[in-house]
Design a protein around this motif. Structure first.
Motif, PDB file in Angstrom:
ATOM      1  N   THR A  78      -9.504 -28.662   1.264  1.00  0.00           N
ATOM      2  CA  THR A  78      -9.456 -29.031  -0.142  1.00  0.00           C
ATOM      3  C   THR A  78     -10.596 -29.987  -0.449  1.00  0.00           C
ATOM      4  O   THR A  78     -11.059 -30.720   0.430  1.00  0.00           O
ATOM      5  CB  THR A  78      -8.114 -29.687  -0.493  1.00  0.00           C
ATOM      6  OG1 THR A  78      -7.928 -30.841   0.335  1.00  0.00           O
ATOM      7  CG2 THR A  78      -6.965 -28.720  -0.283  1.00  0.00           C
ATOM      8  N   LYS A 915      -3.184 -28.673  -9.632  1.00  0.00           N
ATOM      9  CA  LYS A 915      -3.003 -29.602  -8.519  1.00  0.00           C
ATOM     10  C   LYS A 915      -1.508 -29.740  -8.256  1.00  0.00           C
ATOM     11  O   LYS A 915      -0.741 -30.129  -9.132  1.00  0.00           O
ATOM     12  CB  LYS A 915      -3.604 -30.967  -8.881  1.00  0.00           C
ATOM     13  CG  LYS A 915      -3.297 -32.077  -7.874  1.00  0.00           C
ATOM     14  CD  LYS A 915      -3.989 -31.807  -6.545  1.00  0.00           C
ATOM     15  CE  LYS A 915      -3.869 -33.000  -5.616  1.00  0.00           C
ATOM     16  NZ  LYS A 915      -2.461 -33.254  -5.221  1.00  0.00           N
ATOM     17  N   GLN A 968      -2.904 -26.706  -0.505  1.00  0.00           N
ATOM     18  CA  GLN A 968      -2.835 -28.141  -0.765  1.00  0.00           C
ATOM     19  C   GLN A 968      -1.678 -28.796  -0.022  1.00  0.00           C
ATOM     20  O   GLN A 968      -1.796 -29.922   0.462  1.00  0.00           O
ATOM     21  CB  GLN A 968      -2.706 -28.382  -2.277  1.00  0.00           C
ATOM     22  CG  GLN A 968      -3.962 -28.001  -3.045  1.00  0.00           C
ATOM     23  CD  GLN A 968      -3.791 -28.145  -4.543  1.00  0.00           C
ATOM     24  OE1 GLN A 968      -2.676 -28.158  -5.054  1.00  0.00           O
ATOM     25  NE2 GLN A 968      -4.898 -28.234  -5.262  1.00  0.00           N
TER      26      GLN A 968
END
Length: 1456
Positions: A78, A915, A968
């Motif tokens: 990331t 996100k 993530q």
């Protein structure tokens, strides 16, 4: 697909009579569909990939090519990308986050302040089609130019002029001057003779420069210059201009001259290229000559290994060097494939860019001058320039009469001379005093004086068309009525007395009423010539028309513009004599020194007082989704438009005629509260002021207004924020009559009105009619009428009984406030629940459902903020109903974006803006798990089918969110360091498996009713599965692929085959496809070399288990070969493209890497051998027929003139060991082809019915050569019939009879039928009838193999794959295959090799040209059609070439 370890016996089914035709037709009624008859292939369970990696860790680490077995550790990561802005600083005010209390405002600010969150896949460039590798790599070298004998022979019959253009070598011709180089005569200008030179290439590859007296080069040349004796070409201008010299080996030279310098340079460049080619050819010939000498020596000594016995090490190293040189100099085989050369980038995804501000057509408007006929010097001493006698102010804006609306904010310009500006005294300094409580931070960035007198503005138009006008409104200082003030300017006589009188009155008015403006004139001009946005730069502003005090509003202006192109109507308007000079132009991308509508400078900004600043004018974009874009910057403007005041009936004030409206923005209704300093000021003043005045109409009790007041709103609004309107009667009487006190009273308050800015939490917009009060008590906002003549709050005296006398309009341009009630309510409820007041799930569901009614343009504008909040709710809810409704809202939003063609915004959101929320196991859940569960619920059969169809159609978005959330989650929680099977909980594995299983019925059953949704869902699922290999347990992902494949069966419609192979194509394009297949030995014990392995040359269960993906692909390709042509082509294309990708992958560029990859595709040999009869087509057409255009032709059968030829069975004859040794020796170059042990060619041909590599018969196909000639068919009159047949698999019997040779195989050769054309379903019914008979007789293990010929495109593709494997595989692997293969399989192998020679043989350029022109083929005598012309043919190489040239050359050519 059945394992092909043993050859099976074929049972013939030949439809040879009309009776059988009728029986087959009758059978059609008895068979419903292929699916009911044919069983699914047995699934092979894949290996437990993770356990194998651990168990064989030592073997993998010790492998020299371990990088082909392991995923890299830095496979993905990331990253945080800095948000790029076009501004010099952030658009969000410094204290905005602290001031914001509303959840919606807070989240919007976070969106504009946050950087981009991306997941980078280091090897992503290798995860697409092979063309993606070609675009990123260097261009492959072209093949060297050769001249072939077949072309040499054809050239003799053609005109020499056309010959040069058809050759592949370098050609050039033209006029030159040839100097006489006789040593006895000096070279002079007169010795040059004009000759026509023609550069040609001879058959041996050398070049001659022939010269003629004229351009008839078909005659014998007057002379020739042999360039193979030339040593160099240099310029020589000593004797003649543009001359150059050819220096020869015998130290002689030729002097030539051109007509121009350009021609000279072209000749020198061309000749130098030829010299370079000659040099390279000479070096190559020298190397070849040395090798030929070695061959001759070996032959004379009668022992080919005698030299090796003396110098074994030298011989070995020399051979290795030669092999290395050949492999490095060779062009990749697939680089010559036409599919690899097609510029087809449809499979490559478009580049996804972050959100950015987008503008329409940008126009630079530059205001140069405003001049009237009435001019004079305004200085007291009359020293200075002649100017307008009073100040005028110009306001520019855009009007769209097509859509009947104003489309831009106002741009204010002051074009007055500096001496004229000084006529207005700063009488309102008191308005500028006070604290800077709401002053924008612009003054900290740019000096205030730089913004006071702008002359350039940039307008943006999203939808340009010819009906858009640039309108200029001209105002002046208030004096009296418009008619009275304009009268001196409408006279054509230039009177100095009139000018002086006007000047005197203007000075008095400026001193007394300088802050008040009055309308004066207007003008307009068009902008565009057409709808494409072409600027009409030649147009000029119209005449200056006097303003009509009764037609001031924007609506009246639109009506006037509608008649703008009607001269008869415009001629009736009164004209003021003057000129407005304004130019327009396009805006370059790098235009410097401009500020946006909030006065924030761009990056290209020079902060200097001398800088000419350009203002960017706000565009009022239509509120429709297709013209909306997601907000990326902070902007919070409110535009206020006073429209109309009806004051003719008021009795509260004695005099109220010249009415001025003062607008203030306040945050309190207390008596001493000051207005906020947030109104954009006038020209020449401060940036922000506390109040603004509208224009004043003289002696109007019901005035109209057109003014626009622009306000910078505070970040956080509350209930006390309101607009306060104060009305003044302005005294315009400046006569000497009356007292001094009376003359000093300029303005008298005649009423108040106010408008609270928030209503139900939203900013009030659009038109509002509000009452006017005569007084303004403290706490006036709390006044509320409760009915029946009663009220709450302070006592207010209303004008005219509280009627709504004032009409105003507000327009909000904000990126932090929404006008949509549904969106506001949702965020407001989320804020309540987050603050501790946990709401009921039913209430939240209600607000979620209301979001379906959200306006489309609002949804697009706040897209990132809305989606972020929805995903946040998804992870924090504990109720399934809430989660499902959240997902439904997301589906609705995604569908809306796609329907408006704005799916690029969704891609930008997923890649950059999304996100995942921080993960707390005890408190929050993960998006990937919750979203997967919700998708499963929505895909249930009982769910709403409209929602599920949208989910299928736009499933890519949800799978991409899953992928990014997984990445993530692994990085941020350090789970990437764990073993694959420990990264995700079992619940998520179960959820993934469930969603795959739930998707499959939709894909396989809805493809007819909803083809687009099924296709999209299939592709999206493939992409998701492919990316799961990067994150999850790879053995688990293998199982999901098996689950997918299990939903398909043989004989299904073409669409489902397309789905299946599209899935396999995507999955097999994974960047680590090779490590996923584990190209490593799986034998027991310590095995280090491939030649020591029992390699799988057929698709055994063990191979498919250990090398799962490649085994699955080859099995499916093998099954597809038994299907229709369209299906076969799809399958072959997937396989071939994948192999092309391997060959272009620079990670595996070395020969050892390619050899290891080739071992994965060795079972393709078995597939080709099993279908050798269908591939063995030597009578080929030059150009393959388009399937779509030739389907009608393909459905017909020709009637042979002889009895049908039964497909021969495989004989059990074998060749003796001596044949093996000698044949392999000849092929590999270690034995002579003329040894006594070589058997008779005819014996070899008769020993196996399929023929051999060195067969000289020219029949239609090799297996038929043993048949009687009377039964042979004319190749050029037969059309091969290709019909569908399906392979029946009986998995239960397969394992029991795996090594049994008693299986029966039914072979049907439809190409040899002697009956009329059969429909495919009838033929299939006949096959099914035969299958039923076999099943009744107990032959359940039998299979049906097609025997119709493949078409040319299929054969070529398969053979290219075959040749690539053959070229890439190591010698040890190839010899192992030869030694272990059965004789029949071995002969099939060489049959395929011979077919390659026929399929790819070169027929000459003339043949190609004639076929392209449709003139038919040309018959050649036997010439070398595969090799260039060679001057030296000696030794053993000569013998081999002679042997190859003795083979029958059938008249075929494969156009590459």
């Amino acid at each position: 697909m059945q394992a092909r370890t043993n050859r099976s016996i074929k049972k013939e089914l030949v439809i040879a009579s009309p009776q059988q035709y009728r029986d087959a037709a009758q059978c059609e009624v008895e068979v419903d569909s292929p699916v009911e008859v044919l069983a699914k292939p047995k699934l092979i369970e894949p290996i437990d990939y993770e356990n194998v990696i651990v168990q064989r860790k030592t073997q993998i680490i010790n492998d020299a090519l371990r990088e082909m077995l392991l995923f890299p550790y830095d496979d993905f990561q990331t990253a945080l990308l800095k948000r790029q802005s076009r501004y010099i600083c952030s658009t969000v005010p410094d204290n905005a986050e602290k001031e914001a209390h509303s959840l919606f405002v807070t989240e919007c600010i976070k969106t504009y302040n946050s950087d981009w969150h991306v997941v980078n896949y280091k090897y992503e460039d290798y995860s697409g089609e092979f063309r993606q590798l070609l675009t990123k790599g260097t261009k492959s070298d072209k093949l060297p130019v050769h001249v072939y004998e077949v072309d040499e022979e054809a050239d003799k019959d053609e005109d020499a002029a056309s010959l040069g253009s058809q050759k592949g070598g370098i050609t050039k011709q033209g006029w030159l001057y040839k100097g006489n180089m006789n040593s006895a005569i000096s070279v002079t200008m007169r010795s040059f003779k004009r000759r026509f030179f023609h550069l040609i290439q001879l058959g041996d590859g050398s070049y001659n420069l022939n010269f003629y007296k004229d351009e008839k080069i078909s005659k014998e040349p007057k002379g020739s210059i042999f360039l193979d004796s030339c040593m160099g070409v240099v310029q020589n201008s000593r004797v003649r201009r543009f001359a150059f010299e050819l220096k020869m080996q015998d130290k002689s030279s030729y002097l030539l001259a051109a007509d121009s310098e350009l021609e000279m340079e072209e000749w020198i460049t061309t000749l130098n290229k030829i010299l370079q080619l000659n040099f390279e050819a000479a070096m190559q010939e020298k190397r070849n000559g040395e090798s030929h000498e070695d061959d001759e020596q070996n032959k004379m000594e009668s022992s080919s290994s005698s030299l090796d016995s003396y110098f074994p090490e030298i011989t070995k190293s020399t051979r290795e060097a030669e092999i290395k040189l050949k492999s490095e100099s060779r062009v990749k085989l697939f680089a010559l494939d036409p599919d690899a050369q097609k510029l087809d980038f449809s499979g490559i995804e478009p580049e996804v860019k972050p959100f950015e501000e987008k503008f329409g057509k940008k126009i630079l408007v530059k205001c140069n001058d405003l001049s009237f006929n009435l001019q004079s010097c305004v200085a007291e001493n009359e020293e200075g320039p002649t100017t307008n006698v009073e100040p005028f102010f110009v306001t520019l804006s855009l009007f769209d009469i097509k859509n009947n609306r104003k489309i831009s904010a106002d741009f204010h310009v002051d074009l007055n001379h500096i001496s004229v500006r000084h006529m207005i005294s700063n009488t309102q300094e008191q308005l500028l005093n006070g604290s800077d409580d709401c002053l924008h931070r612009v003054q900290d960035i740019i000096h205030e004086t730089m913004l006071q007198y702008p002359k350039q503005g940039i307008f943006s138009i999203t939808c340009p068309h010819p009906e858009i006008f640039l309108v200029a409104r001209i105002e002046k200082v208030l004096q009296g009525s418009i008619t009275h003030c304009a009268e001196p300017y409408m006279k054509s006589t230039d009177s100095s007395k009139v000018a002086q009188k006007v000047l005197k009155n203007a000075k008095q008015a400026c001193q007394r009423l300088g802050q008040y403006r009055m309308p004066f004139a207007w003008a307009a001009r068009t902008l565009f010539k057409d709808a494409s946005g072409t600027l009409d730069k030649s147009a000029r502003f119209s005449a200056l028309y006097r303003q009509d005090s009764n037609k001031l509003s924007n609506e009246d202006m639109l009506k006037l513009l509608a008649d703008f192109r009607k001269p008869e109507k415009m001629a009736k308007l009164p004209v003021i004599l003057g000129n407005l000079d304004v130019t327009i132009d396009n805006v370059s991308p790098d235009f410097p020194n401009y500020v946006n509508s909030s006065y924030i400078p761009m990056r290209q900004f020079e902060n200097s007082t001398k800088t000419v600043i350009t203002f960017e004018i706000e565009e009022f974009v239509p509120c429709i989704p297709k013209h909306t874009q997601p907000f990326t910057i902070y902007n919070n403007h409110l535009y206020v438009y006073p429209k109309y005041l009806k004051y003719d009936s008021q009795k509260s004030f004695a005099k109220a005629r010249n009415i001025a409206v003062c607008i203030e923005f306040k945050d309190s209704d207390e008596e001493d509260s000051l207005p906020l300093k947030c109104i954009y000021g006038r020209l020449g003043g401060p940036i922000f002021t506390r109040s603004a005045f509208a224009t004043v109409l003289h002696h109007h009790q019901n005035p109209e207004f057109y003014d626009e007041i622009k306000i910078e709103l505070p970040t956080q609004l509350h209930e006390k924020h309101h607009l306060l309107f104060t009305f003044y009667h302005v005294s315009c009487d400046n006569s000497s009559k009356g007292s001094t006190k009376k003359r000093d009273v300029v303005e008298t308050q005649v009423g108040y009105s106010w408008l609270p800015l928030l209503k139900d939490g939203r900013v009030v917009t659009n038109e509002q009619n509000i009452p006017v009060s005569a007084n303004l008590p403290s706490g006036y906002l709390s006044y509320q009428d409760v009915g029946i003549g009663k009220h709450s709050g302070p006592e207010i005296k209303w004008v005219d009984g509280g009627k709504p006398l004032l009409k105003i309009c507000t327009h909000l341009v904000s990126t932090v406030y929404t006008q949509d009630q549904h969106l506001h309510n949702f965020f407001q409820y989320c804020q309540k629940t987050e603050s501790g007041a946990q709401g009921l799930g039913t209430d939240l569901v209600k607000y979620l459902k209301s979001l379906h009614a959200m306006e489309g343009h609002v949804m697009i504008a706040f897209l990132p903020t809305i989606l972020n909040q929805l995903f946040r709710v998804l992870t924090r809810t504990s109720q399934e109903e809430v989660a499902v409704n959240v997902t439904r809202v997301i589906i609705h939003i995604v569908a809306q974006c796609h329907e408006e063609g704005l799916d690029s915004y969704l891609r930008s959101y997923v890649k950059y803006a999304y996100k995942a929320e921080p993960y707390f196991a005890s408190e929050y859940k993960t998006v990937h798990e919750e979203l997967t569960k919700s998708m499963t619920t929505i895909l249930k059969p009982s769910a709403d089918f409209l929602t599920s169809n949208k989910l299928l159609k736009y499933s890519w978005f949800f799978f991409e969110v899953l992928i990014k959330s997984m990445a993530q989650h692994l990085i941020e929680n350090s789970k990437v360091k764990l073993l694959r099977n420990q990264r995700f909980p079992a619940s998520f594995h179960h959820a993934v498996e469930t969603v795959v299983n739930m998707l499959m019925p939709h894909i396989t059953q809805k493809y007819r009713d909803n083809p687009e949704a099924s296709k999209n869902a299939n592709h999206s699922l493939a992409v998701f599965i492919k990316r799961c290999f990067t994150f999850m347990d790879r053995g688990f992902v293998f199982k999901q692929i098996n689950n997918y494949i299990s939903c398909f069966a043989p004989g299904e419609p073409k669409t489902l085959f397309e789905f299946k192979f599209e899935f396999l194509r995507v999955v097999c394009n994974h960047e680590h496809y090779i490590p996923l297949n584990l190209p490593m030995p799986f034998g027991k014990g310590r095995i280090q070399r491939y030649q020591d392995l029992q390699l799988d040359y057929s698709l055994t269960d063990e191979f498919c288990k250990n090398h799962f993906l490649v085994g699955l692909l080859l099995r499916e390709v093998g099954n597809a070969l038994q299907e229709f042509r369209d299906i076969r082509q799809i399958a072959i294309s997937v396989l071939k493209n994948l192999m092309i990708k391997h060959s272009f992958d620079d990670r595996y560029a070395s020969r050892s890497h390619q050899a290891r990859i080739a071992t994965l595709y060795l079972p393709l040999f078995g597939l080709l051998v099993e279908n050798v009869q269908r591939i063995n087509v030597k009578d080929v057409s030059l150009f393959s027929v388009n399937p779509s255009s030739s389907s009608a032709k393909d459905e017909s059968l020709s009637l042979p003139t002889a009895n049908p030829v039964v497909t021969p069975q495989k004989s059990g004859n074998t060749l003796d060991n001596s044949l093996h040794k000698d044949l392999f020796g000849v092929i590999s170059g270690i034995a002579s082809p003329y040894t006594s042990s070589t058997p008779n060619i005819n014996c070899v041909r008769n020993a196996d019915s399929r023929g051999s590599l060195i067969s000289t018969d020219s029949g239609n196909s090799l297996p038929e050569r043993h048949s009687d000639k009377s039964n042979s068919l004319d190749k050029r009159e037969r059309l091969l019939r290709r019909h569908s047949a399906h392979a029946m698999r009986a998995s239960g019997e397969e394992e029991e009879n795996f090594h049994s040779t008693k299986k029966k195989r039914i072979t049907v050769d439809f190409s040899l039928l002697t009956i009329p054309a059969l429909p495919e379903n009838v033929l299939h019914a006949a096959l099914c009838l035969q299958l039923q008979e076999n099943q009744q007789s107990g032959t359940l293990g039998s299979s049906l193999i097609r025997c119709d010929k493949l078409d040319q495109a299929e054969i070529k593709s398969l053979l290219m794959c075959f040749l690539h494997i053959l070229r890439s595989m190591s010698d040890d692997v190839l010899f192992t295959y030869w030694n272990r293969a059965a004789t029949s399989e071995l002969m099939d192998f060489f049959t395929i090799t011979e077919v390659c020679l026929h399929q790819f043989q070169y027929m000459g350029k003339r043949y190609i040209a004639r076929n392209q022109e449709g003139l038919g083929s040309i018959v050649h005598d036997r010439k070398s059609q595969t090799l260039p012309v060679s001057r030296n043919r000696t030794g053993m190489m000569h013998a081999r070439l002679q042997q190859l040239s003795s083979l029958d050359n059938s008249l075929t050519f494969n156009h590459m």
